[in-house]
Design a protein around this motif. Sequence first.
Motif, short mmCIF file in Angstrom:
data_model
loop_
_atom_site.label_atom_id
_atom_site.label_comp_id
_atom_site.label_asym_id
_atom_site.label_seq_id
_atom_site.Cartn_x
_atom_site.Cartn_y
_atom_site.Cartn_z
N LYS A 215 -2.71 69.55 -29.90
CA LYS A 215 -2.84 68.16 -29.48
C LYS A 215 -4.11 67.86 -28.69
O LYS A 215 -4.15 66.95 -27.86
CB LYS A 215 -1.61 67.73 -28.65
CG LYS A 215 -0.31 67.77 -29.42
CD LYS A 215 0.85 67.29 -28.57
CE LYS A 215 2.15 67.33 -29.36
NZ LYS A 215 3.30 66.85 -28.56
N GLN A 216 -5.15 68.64 -28.93
CA GLN A 216 -6.41 68.36 -28.27
C GLN A 216 -7.58 68.95 -29.06
O GLN A 216 -7.40 69.87 -29.84
CB GLN A 216 -6.42 68.90 -26.84
CG GLN A 216 -6.28 70.41 -26.74
CD GLN A 216 -6.26 70.88 -25.30
OE1 GLN A 216 -6.28 70.07 -24.37
NE2 GLN A 216 -6.24 72.17 -25.09
N ASP B 194 -10.69 65.83 -41.43
CA ASP B 194 -11.31 67.07 -40.97
C ASP B 194 -12.21 66.73 -39.77
O ASP B 194 -12.88 65.69 -39.76
CB ASP B 194 -12.16 67.71 -42.07
CG ASP B 194 -11.30 68.24 -43.20
OD1 ASP B 194 -10.24 68.81 -42.91
OD2 ASP B 194 -11.70 68.07 -44.38
N VAL B 195 -12.22 67.62 -38.78
CA VAL B 195 -12.94 67.33 -37.54
C VAL B 195 -14.08 68.32 -37.34
O VAL B 195 -13.89 69.54 -37.42
CB VAL B 195 -11.97 67.41 -36.33
CG1 VAL B 195 -12.73 67.18 -35.03
CG2 VAL B 195 -10.87 66.37 -36.49
N SER C 43 -12.32 69.88 -23.28
CA SER C 43 -11.18 69.50 -24.11
C SER C 43 -10.93 68.00 -24.00
O SER C 43 -11.10 67.41 -22.93
CB SER C 43 -9.91 70.27 -23.68
OG SER C 43 -9.59 69.98 -22.34
N VAL C 44 -10.57 67.41 -25.13
CA VAL C 44 -10.22 65.98 -25.17
C VAL C 44 -8.89 65.87 -25.90
O VAL C 44 -8.74 66.39 -27.01
CB VAL C 44 -11.29 65.16 -25.91
CG1 VAL C 44 -10.90 63.69 -25.95
CG2 VAL C 44 -12.65 65.31 -25.24
N THR C 45 -7.93 65.21 -25.29
CA THR C 45 -6.61 65.13 -25.89
C THR C 45 -6.60 64.16 -27.07
O THR C 45 -7.42 63.23 -27.15
CB THR C 45 -5.56 64.66 -24.86
OG1 THR C 45 -5.88 63.33 -24.45
CG2 THR C 45 -5.56 65.57 -23.64
N LYS D 194 -1.66 55.45 -34.73
CA LYS D 194 -1.01 56.59 -34.08
C LYS D 194 -1.60 57.88 -34.64
O LYS D 194 -1.66 58.08 -35.85
CB LYS D 194 0.50 56.56 -34.32
CG LYS D 194 1.22 55.37 -33.69
CD LYS D 194 1.09 55.40 -32.17
CE LYS D 194 1.82 54.21 -31.52
NZ LYS D 194 1.65 54.22 -30.05
N PHE D 195 -2.05 58.74 -33.71
CA PHE D 195 -2.68 60.00 -34.11
C PHE D 195 -1.77 61.18 -33.78
O PHE D 195 -1.08 61.19 -32.75
CB PHE D 195 -4.01 60.21 -33.38
CG PHE D 195 -5.14 59.40 -33.94
CD1 PHE D 195 -5.87 59.85 -35.03
CD2 PHE D 195 -5.48 58.18 -33.37
CE1 PHE D 195 -6.92 59.11 -35.54
CE2 PHE D 195 -6.52 57.43 -33.86
CZ PHE D 195 -7.25 57.90 -34.95
N THR D 196 -1.80 62.18 -34.64
CA THR D 196 -1.15 63.46 -34.36
C THR D 196 -2.06 64.57 -34.87
O THR D 196 -2.96 64.33 -35.68
CB THR D 196 0.23 63.57 -35.04
OG1 THR D 196 0.07 63.37 -36.45
CG2 THR D 196 1.21 62.58 -34.47
N GLU D 197 -1.82 65.76 -34.39
CA GLU D 197 -2.56 66.94 -34.87
C GLU D 197 -1.64 67.71 -35.81
O GLU D 197 -0.50 68.01 -35.48
CB GLU D 197 -3.00 67.80 -33.69
CG GLU D 197 -3.70 69.09 -34.09
CD GLU D 197 -2.74 70.27 -34.15
OE1 GLU D 197 -2.89 71.08 -35.09
OE2 GLU D 197 -1.86 70.37 -33.28
N LYS D 198 -2.13 68.00 -37.00
CA LYS D 198 -1.30 68.68 -38.00
C LYS D 198 -2.15 69.68 -38.76
O LYS D 198 -3.09 69.32 -39.45
CB LYS D 198 -0.67 67.66 -38.96
CG LYS D 198 0.35 68.26 -39.91
CD LYS D 198 1.03 67.17 -40.73
CE LYS D 198 2.09 67.74 -41.66
NZ LYS D 198 2.75 66.68 -42.46
#
Length: 463
Positions: free
Chosen positions: A244-245, A139-140, A51-53, A91-95
């Motif tokens: 968040k990761q 997209d990841v 896992s990577v935050t 600034k990054f966020t997960e959505k």
Amino acid sequence: MKTLLVSVAASAVLLTGCGTAKKIAALKPEPGNTTDVVYKQTTSFISLPVSVTVADIENQTNKFFAGVVYEDNDMKADDVALKVTKTAPIKFTEKNGKLESIVPIKVNGKVRYGSTVMGVEMYDTREFDLNAKITFSSDVKLTNWKLKTKTAIVELEWIESPSITVAGKKMPVTYLINPAIKLFKSRIEDELDKALSEAIDFKPQVLDAMEAMAKPILTSEQYQTWFRLTPTELYATDAVLAKKQITMNMGLKCTMETTVGQQPKNTFKKDQVQLLAVKTMPEKVTATVAAVSTYENASKMITKNFQGQEFGDGKRKVTVQKVDLWAKDNKLIVALDMTGSLNGTIYLTGIPNYNAVTKEIYFDQMDYVLDTKSALMRTANWMAGGIILKKIQENCRYSVKENLEDGKKAMAPYLNNYSPMPGVFVNGALDGFDFDKVELTSNAMIAFIKATGKINLKVDGLK
């Protein structure tokens, strides 16, 4: 019963005239000289959820995505020249399973206005500076060790409307800038994808971690017991962004072995490891733990088993006063000091084994050393038979429960937030301990126990 050790010299049998007691003096089998023991390699499969935050992604990406992100000085095509610069950290966020980023930018621009009259250009230019915030959504995916993203602009928010001042009045130039936005929109999306790819390359971190984990670990300084893990193949599932990761399941195909003696060599070659894509990954890991028991301690415990017991036939009986153990030719020698109808020391051989229910070491195929058996046939034939030997064998056992606990404790530090390198942490637990085999060294018996469990590798705080 087959004899397990052949005498190298004739025995000396001495008779004494002290009542009916007889003295036996069999030739003592000399200890062997086995110092190095290597547990036979077996292939294991370790599940390594990685896992990577998002915070780490943000940190790393800002190192690669900086300064000027777009520049176009040609005004002939669209009457506008633009220079776009990132002005503050992204600034990054997960959505909703996507990586959302906000990039603050500054636009230094020039606009050209006017016309061409009868072939004569009549233009003027004005410079302007504007600030904006661009929101991206990515997209990841994980491809060939690297984080691959497909980024698109969601929103561009001008801090103020694009305009220039002419004759003291503000004139909107949105109609000139908006077409140009399409140009730097595509460029900035590509640059962000490139930065993310360069920032989150799992390969160096994972392989460095594997290299660190492959270094032999000294689990017992007293007995020179070493544990070595050698990775051979690495597998990975698709990357998933949530909570968040970014997480992905990695599987490590490896050999794990415990050795006793000299430090084993590190044979891991990280440049030869390939990352293979798979859909699913098993969760359990199989490892081996060495439970070390010195002959001195084992001898003391077995001696206690013989206290208060007599062995014999009718009036002919013996009592075991002391037990000594040592190794020779991959067999265990058991020396019994006896008193009673027979005085002296007899020597037995046996093969150590393990009782998983009682957690005891006991000895299979026990028999008299050939020299001892010959002496018994001459002086105490009544004792040379199998009945007394069987009773003696029942007492030649001892518990290794504490040794197993020591083996588990020796491995514990490497499963409790163990950090083989900065930013990489290993946690896990081993259970389900099952006996595999016993090996003999010059000064100890090593019981190898297979253990199953889980291991988690976390990447947190990448440098």
